[in-house]
Motif scaffolding. Structure first.
Motif, PDB file in Angstrom:
ATOM      1  N   TRP A   1     107.862   3.613 129.824  1.00  0.00           N
ATOM      2  CA  TRP A   1     109.435   2.846 130.429  1.00  0.00           C
ATOM      3  C   TRP A   1     110.399   3.956 130.432  1.00  0.00           C
ATOM      4  N   PHE A   2     111.179   3.978 131.456  1.00  0.00           N
ATOM      5  CA  PHE A   2     112.350   4.637 131.527  1.00  0.00           C
ATOM      6  C   PHE A   2     113.375   3.369 131.471  1.00  0.00           C
ATOM      7  N   ASP A   3     113.986   3.504 130.162  1.00  0.00           N
ATOM      8  CA  ASP A   3     114.925   2.299 129.867  1.00  0.00           C
ATOM      9  C   ASP A   3     113.977   1.031 129.993  1.00  0.00           C
ATOM     10  N   ASP A   4     114.524   0.103 130.960  1.00  0.00           N
ATOM     11  CA  ASP A   4     113.698  -1.126 130.913  1.00  0.00           C
ATOM     12  C   ASP A   4     112.884  -1.183 132.317  1.00  0.00           C
ATOM     13  N   PHE A   5     112.847   0.301 132.855  1.00  0.00           N
ATOM     14  CA  PHE A   5     111.740   0.283 134.161  1.00  0.00           C
ATOM     15  C   PHE A   5     110.417   0.794 133.718  1.00  0.00           C
ATOM     16  N   HIS A   6     109.444  -0.114 134.087  1.00  0.00           N
ATOM     17  CA  HIS A   6     108.187  -0.017 133.565  1.00  0.00           C
ATOM     18  C   HIS A   6     107.307   1.088 134.548  1.00  0.00           C
ATOM     19  N   VAL A   7     107.533   2.260 134.076  1.00  0.00           N
ATOM     20  CA  VAL A   7     107.063   3.569 135.093  1.00  0.00           C
ATOM     21  C   VAL A   7     105.312   3.436 134.988  1.00  0.00           C
ATOM     22  N   LEU A   8     104.860   3.432 133.972  1.00  0.00           N
ATOM     23  CA  LEU A   8     103.299   3.552 133.973  1.00  0.00           C
ATOM     24  C   LEU A   8     102.858   2.307 133.315  1.00  0.00           C
TER      25      LEU A   8
ATOM     26  N   ASP B   1     101.704  19.415 140.143  1.00  0.00           N
ATOM     27  CA  ASP B   1     102.541  18.435 140.403  1.00  0.00           C
ATOM     28  C   ASP B   1     103.047  18.908 141.968  1.00  0.00           C
ATOM     29  N   GLU B   2     102.334  18.390 142.937  1.00  0.00           N
ATOM     30  CA  GLU B   2     102.711  18.715 144.405  1.00  0.00           C
ATOM     31  C   GLU B   2     102.821  20.251 144.503  1.00  0.00           C
ATOM     32  N   PRO B   3     101.891  21.326 144.277  1.00  0.00           N
ATOM     33  CA  PRO B   3     102.202  22.567 144.398  1.00  0.00           C
ATOM     34  C   PRO B   3     102.557  23.273 145.709  1.00  0.00           C
TER      35      PRO B   3
ATOM     36  N   LEU C   1     106.214  16.584 128.700  1.00  0.00           N
ATOM     37  CA  LEU C   1     107.872  16.683 129.352  1.00  0.00           C
ATOM     38  C   LEU C   1     108.468  15.463 129.390  1.00  0.00           C
ATOM     39  N   GLU C   2     107.619  14.295 129.312  1.00  0.00           N
ATOM     40  CA  GLU C   2     108.035  13.020 129.195  1.00  0.00           C
ATOM     41  C   GLU C   2     107.197  12.375 128.146  1.00  0.00           C
ATOM     42  N   ALA C   3     107.890  11.617 127.056  1.00  0.00           N
ATOM     43  CA  ALA C   3     107.284  10.876 125.979  1.00  0.00           C
ATOM     44  C   ALA C   3     106.595   9.566 126.595  1.00  0.00           C
TER      45      ALA C   3
ATOM     46  N   GLY D   1      99.291   8.807 146.220  1.00  0.00           N
ATOM     47  CA  GLY D   1     100.017   7.553 146.068  1.00  0.00           C
ATOM     48  C   GLY D   1     101.160   7.506 146.540  1.00  0.00           C
ATOM     49  N   PRO D   2     101.979   6.656 146.893  1.00  0.00           N
ATOM     50  CA  PRO D   2     103.119   6.611 147.539  1.00  0.00           C
ATOM     51  C   PRO D   2     104.318   7.166 146.509  1.00  0.00           C
ATOM     52  N   SER D   3     105.341   7.643 147.166  1.00  0.00           N
ATOM     53  CA  SER D   3     106.475   8.190 146.492  1.00  0.00           C
ATOM     54  C   SER D   3     106.987   7.053 145.570  1.00  0.00           C
ATOM     55  N   GLY D   4     107.316   7.325 144.175  1.00  0.00           N
ATOM     56  CA  GLY D   4     107.747   6.832 143.108  1.00  0.00           C
ATOM     57  C   GLY D   4     106.768   6.039 142.590  1.00  0.00           C
ATOM     58  N   SER D   5     105.595   6.235 142.922  1.00  0.00           N
ATOM     59  CA  SER D   5     104.358   5.329 141.987  1.00  0.00           C
ATOM     60  C   SER D   5     104.220   6.003 140.745  1.00  0.00           C
ATOM     61  N   GLY D   6     104.694   6.964 140.145  1.00  0.00           N
ATOM     62  CA  GLY D   6     104.722   7.317 138.849  1.00  0.00           C
ATOM     63  C   GLY D   6     103.611   8.631 138.817  1.00  0.00           C
ATOM     64  N   LYS D   7     103.087   9.354 140.030  1.00  0.00           N
ATOM     65  CA  LYS D   7     102.351  10.532 139.717  1.00  0.00           C
ATOM     66  C   LYS D   7     102.847  11.670 138.692  1.00  0.00           C
ATOM     67  N   SER D   8     103.906  11.798 139.184  1.00  0.00           N
ATOM     68  CA  SER D   8     104.616  12.905 138.348  1.00  0.00           C
ATOM     69  C   SER D   8     104.724  12.594 136.940  1.00  0.00           C
ATOM     70  N   THR D   9     105.248  11.358 136.704  1.00  0.00           N
ATOM     71  CA  THR D   9     105.374  11.067 135.454  1.00  0.00           C
ATOM     72  C   THR D   9     104.273  11.127 134.710  1.00  0.00           C
ATOM     73  N   LEU D  10     103.063  10.634 135.426  1.00  0.00           N
ATOM     74  CA  LEU D  10     102.047  10.654 134.517  1.00  0.00           C
ATOM     75  C   LEU D  10     101.428  11.871 134.209  1.00  0.00           C
TER      76      LEU D  10
HETATM   77  N1  LIG Z   1     114.011  10.748 134.281  1.00  0.00           N
HETATM   78  C1  LIG Z   1     114.065   9.441 134.831  1.00  0.00           C
HETATM   79  N2  LIG Z   1     114.701   8.401 134.618  1.00  0.00           N
HETATM   80  C2  LIG Z   1     114.700   7.266 135.260  1.00  0.00           C
HETATM   81  N3  LIG Z   1     113.737   6.977 136.022  1.00  0.00           N
HETATM   82  C3  LIG Z   1     112.952   8.011 136.441  1.00  0.00           C
HETATM   83  C4  LIG Z   1     112.979   9.209 135.885  1.00  0.00           C
HETATM   84  N4  LIG Z   1     112.069   9.913 136.403  1.00  0.00           N
HETATM   85  C5  LIG Z   1     111.389   9.107 137.470  1.00  0.00           C
HETATM   86  N5  LIG Z   1     112.001   8.027 137.233  1.00  0.00           N
HETATM   87  C6  LIG Z   1     111.375   6.718 138.331  1.00  0.00           C
HETATM   88  O1  LIG Z   1     110.097   6.564 138.019  1.00  0.00           O
HETATM   89  C7  LIG Z   1     109.327   6.385 138.960  1.00  0.00           C
HETATM   90  C8  LIG Z   1     108.431   7.178 139.151  1.00  0.00           C
HETATM   91  O2  LIG Z   1     108.741   8.621 139.371  1.00  0.00           O
HETATM   92  P1  LIG Z   1     107.612   9.850 139.648  1.00  0.00           P
HETATM   93  O3  LIG Z   1     108.380  11.082 139.697  1.00  0.00           O
HETATM   94  O4  LIG Z   1     106.655   9.961 138.709  1.00  0.00           O
HETATM   95  O5  LIG Z   1     107.051   9.401 141.090  1.00  0.00           O
HETATM   96  P2  LIG Z   1     105.966  10.132 141.916  1.00  0.00           P
HETATM   97  O6  LIG Z   1     104.849   9.259 142.193  1.00  0.00           O
HETATM   98  O7  LIG Z   1     105.857  11.463 141.328  1.00  0.00           O
HETATM   99  O8  LIG Z   1     106.704   9.982 143.555  1.00  0.00           O
HETATM  100  P3  LIG Z   1     106.978  11.367 144.345  1.00  0.00           P
HETATM  101  O9  LIG Z   1     105.693  11.125 145.241  1.00  0.00           O
HETATM  102  O10 LIG Z   1     108.226  11.282 145.138  1.00  0.00           O
HETATM  103  O11 LIG Z   1     107.159  12.954 143.730  1.00  0.00           O
HETATM  104  C9  LIG Z   1     110.567   6.433 140.406  1.00  0.00           C
HETATM  105  O12 LIG Z   1     110.864   5.060 140.669  1.00  0.00           O
HETATM  106  C10 LIG Z   1     111.431   7.283 139.618  1.00  0.00           C
HETATM  107  O13 LIG Z   1     112.748   6.976 140.387  1.00  0.00           O
END
Ligand SMILES: Nc1ncnc2c1ncn2[C@@H]1O[C@H](COP(=O)(O)OP(=O)(O)OP(=O)(O)O)[C@@H](O)[C@H]1O
Ligand SMILES: [Mg+2]
Lengths: 364, 244
Positions: B13-20, B164-166, B53-55, B37-46
């Motif tokens: 979660w990022f605060d109460d946003f469930h990213v993964l 990550d999107e090199p 780099l993210e816990a 996957g589409p932008s914002g889907s959580g690929k980078s976070t994964l």
């Molecule tokens: N440090 C953060 N704090 C809060 N929300 C975040 C943080 N980093 C990412 N997010 C949110 O988490 C979601 C997933 O982000 P992420 O960067 O993993 O997406 P992505 O799939 O890599 O997208 P893109 O293709 O645009 O790179 C997005 O909605 C983003 O706004």
């Protein structure tokens, strides 16, 4: 032959004059509004500079006594001639003046040596620490047959330089540590650093100096007496390091987040990351505000006159009290301002140069 | 055989946003995974969770058998084995190319300078920029910088490489030179996780394509099947978009 020589200067000076005209046109008179502003400023400059130069140079009294000065309109340079040794060195014994002079010479020499960033290494740092020892040895004496001079005789420029230079040498690394502590991972360290910085920034330096001269002795174990000079020095270091910390923190925040992540991803430890990757970039970014703080601190050392240390400003004030030479305060203050200006302006110019040298060629 | 990467019911979660959400994934040694996957889907976070780099907040992540948690020693071990390449290169601008490569080996692995430099020069030759070793990152083109970034990671002799999107910050004419390096790396048997929308690359090297949407792994298939016969409606929609 002679023809050749007379021709040459003409050939050269013509384009130069044209170049100057072009420069004026481009920079001073490019639009009607610019021209108006330029003319007004030039007029002001002539109006102010003229009388000042008249006072300082053309109408000045170069020879004579206080009496001669009082008959003339211009600056009384005789006063400066009479008093500059006292202003520069305070009550330091007259026959031993070579010692503080040598100390200042070492300092200026080391400044020149340190100008090249290619010489910045651990050895240079040790030179600066050695400089402090040399200062102490030269000014204090009492070793190797040098006559001992007590601390309350120290004064003038050497005292100001001691307070400022030692202040800067110690407060810069302390400020970096405070900034790292404040932005680091350890919650206790973080709150301590934050508390310290906010506390110090919340009080004026004068009150810190007062506290240093009155309160430090209360905290020290019985029998240990710190001379007033050292107490003031500690207060100055404490004060400067809080400001340096805030400057450095700005630099840490300005380094791109990707730099921290790349260092983490490579497996560097916290200290490796900070020392090798982040700080070199952060400190470079904040060169201008760092030097700005240092300049401010250099001038702020003059506040020690409040606890009766005879720094440069204090000796100036004292020199004005000589009954034979009453009434030449403008001369004295212009003189001492000039000394402060030389040091502060050099720092400022040097900061410009550093900024240039630290830009890593090409795009970044 | 133990998997190199194993995620079990991982959530973040990022605060109460469930990213993964409930990520389960297992990657074997030498396997190449492409994540899209589409932008914002959580690929980078994964993939940023894989070297912390993210816990992550719950579930388990194991890298080469080492559990990834608050234990700093484990983290240190894991970061030695996992290399990462970023979208914006993140080279150290105050260091020369060679110094960028030797910094971590010298300080983390305590390798003597000469040895580190020798190995770094080998790697620079492999990515075909040994002639730029003494320049600074700011003097190189984007494609060159990204190849240096790959070499910098390889200097640590990692077992796993994360990308990550090199290529997405590169001018089109520089994409190929970077992909070529990555293809070579894949051929050498490196375990790779790569977030990218380069379909050609995916088809050429990926063993599996993972499609993410809204923090979930929606579809997982070999590239042939995924690109020609996607099953999930959201993958179909996404593919339609990137194929125009
Ligand atoms: N440090 C953060 N704090 C809060 N929300 C975040 C943080 N980093 C990412 N997010 C949110 O988490 C979601 C997933 O982000 P992420 O960067 O993993 O997406 P992505 O799939 O890599 O997208 P893109 O293709 O645009 O790179 C997005 O909605 C983003 O706004
Ligand atoms: Mg992303």
């Amino acid at each position: 032959m002679s023809l050749k020589y007379t021709k040459n200067p003409e050939k050269r000076s013509l384009p130069m004059m044209q170049g100057f005209a072009k420069w004026m046109k481009k920079n001073l008179f490019s639009t009607p509004i610019n021209s108006a502003i330029s003319l007004i400023l030039l007029g002001l400059l002539v109006k102010l500079l003229g009388p000042f130069l008249n006072w300082l140079v053309f109408n000045a009294t170069w020879e004579g006594t206080a009496q001669t000065c009082r008959h003339n309109d211009g600056a009384c340079l005789v006063f400066i001639k009479e008093k500059f040794i006292f202003i520069l060195y305070g009550f330091y014994p007259r026959e031993l003046l070579w010692r503080p002079t040598l100390a200042i010479a070492f300092f200026i020499g080391l400044c020149f040596y340190s100008r090249e960033i290619s010489r910045w290494n651990k050895r240079l740092l040790s030179y600066w620490l050695i400089l402090i020892l040399i200062w102490a040895f030269l000014l204090k004496g009492g070793l190797f047959g040098l006559e001992s001079v007590s601390l309350d005789k120290w004064g003038g420029l050497p005292l100001t330089l001691i307070l400022a230079v030692i202040g800067i040498i110690f407060s810069y690394p302390l400020g970096i540590l405070l900034a790292l502590g404040r932005t680091g991972y350890l919650p206790l360290v973080r709150s301590f650093c934050l508390g310290y910085i906010e506390l110090i920034r919340g009080v004026p330096m004068i009150s810190l100096l007062f506290m240093a001269s009155v309160m430090f002795p209360l905290f020290l174990p019985d029998g240990l007496v710190l001379p007033k000079l050292m107490r003031a020095q500690i207060a100055i270091i404490m004060f400067m390091s809080a400001y340096m910390a805030e400057v450095v923190r700005g630099g840490l925040a300005a380094v791109d987040k990707g730099q921290y992540e790349a260092a983490d991803a490579l497996g560097l430890s916290y200290w490796q990351k900070m020392l090798k990757v982040i700080l070199p970039q952060a400190l470079k970014i904040v060169i201008p505000p760092t030097v700005n703080t240092a300049i401010g601190m250099f001038k702020d050392t003059s506040l020690v006159l409040i606890i009766a240390l005879s720094d440069l400003l204090m000796t100036t004030k004292t020199s004005l009290k000589d009954p034979k030479w009453l009434g030449f305060s403008v001369e004295a203050y212009v003189f001492v301002a000039l000394i402060y200006f030389i040091f502060c302006f050099s720092m400022s110019r040097y900061s410009k140069r550093l900024e240039k040298e630290f830009s890593y060629g090409g795009r970044s | 055989m133990n998997p190199m990467i194993k995620l079990t019911d991982m959530n973040k979660w990022f605060d109460d946003f469930h990213v993964l959400k409930n990520i389960n994934l297992s990657v074997g040694e030498g396997e190449k995974i492409v994540i899209c996957g589409p932008s914002g889907s959580g690929k980078s976070t994964l993939i940023r969770c894989l070297n912390r780099l993210e816990a992550h907040q719950n579930g388990k992540i194991e890298i080469n058998g080492i559990p990834l948690n608050d234990n700093l020693k484990n983290l240190q071990e894991i970061r030695k084995e996992v290399g990462m390449v970023f979208q914006h290169f993140n080279l150290f601008p105050h260091l020369s190319i060679l110094e960028n490569l030797t910094l971590a080996p010298q300080w983390v692995h305590k390798i003597p300078k000469e040895e580190a430099e020798e190995y770094a020069m080998d790697l620079l030759r492999r990515v075909a920029i040994s002639d730029q070793a003494y320049k600074y990152p700011g003097q190189l083109s984007g494609g060159q910088q990204q190849r240096v970034a790959i070499a910098r990671s390889l200097c640590m002799k990692p077992k796993i490489m994360l990308f990550d999107e090199p290529t997405s910050a590169l001018d089109p004419e520089m994409v190929k030179e970077v992909l070529d390096v990555m293809v070579d790396l894949a051929k050498e048997g490196m375990t790779m996780l790569c977030v990218t929308h380069e379909m050609g690359f995916a088809k050429q090297v990926a063993d599996r394509v993972i499609f993410m949407d809204e923090g979930e792994i929606v579809e997982e298939a070999d590239p042939e099947t995924f690109f020609s016969n996607p099953t999930h409606p959201r993958s179909i929609e996404f593919l339609a978009q990137i194929l125009h």
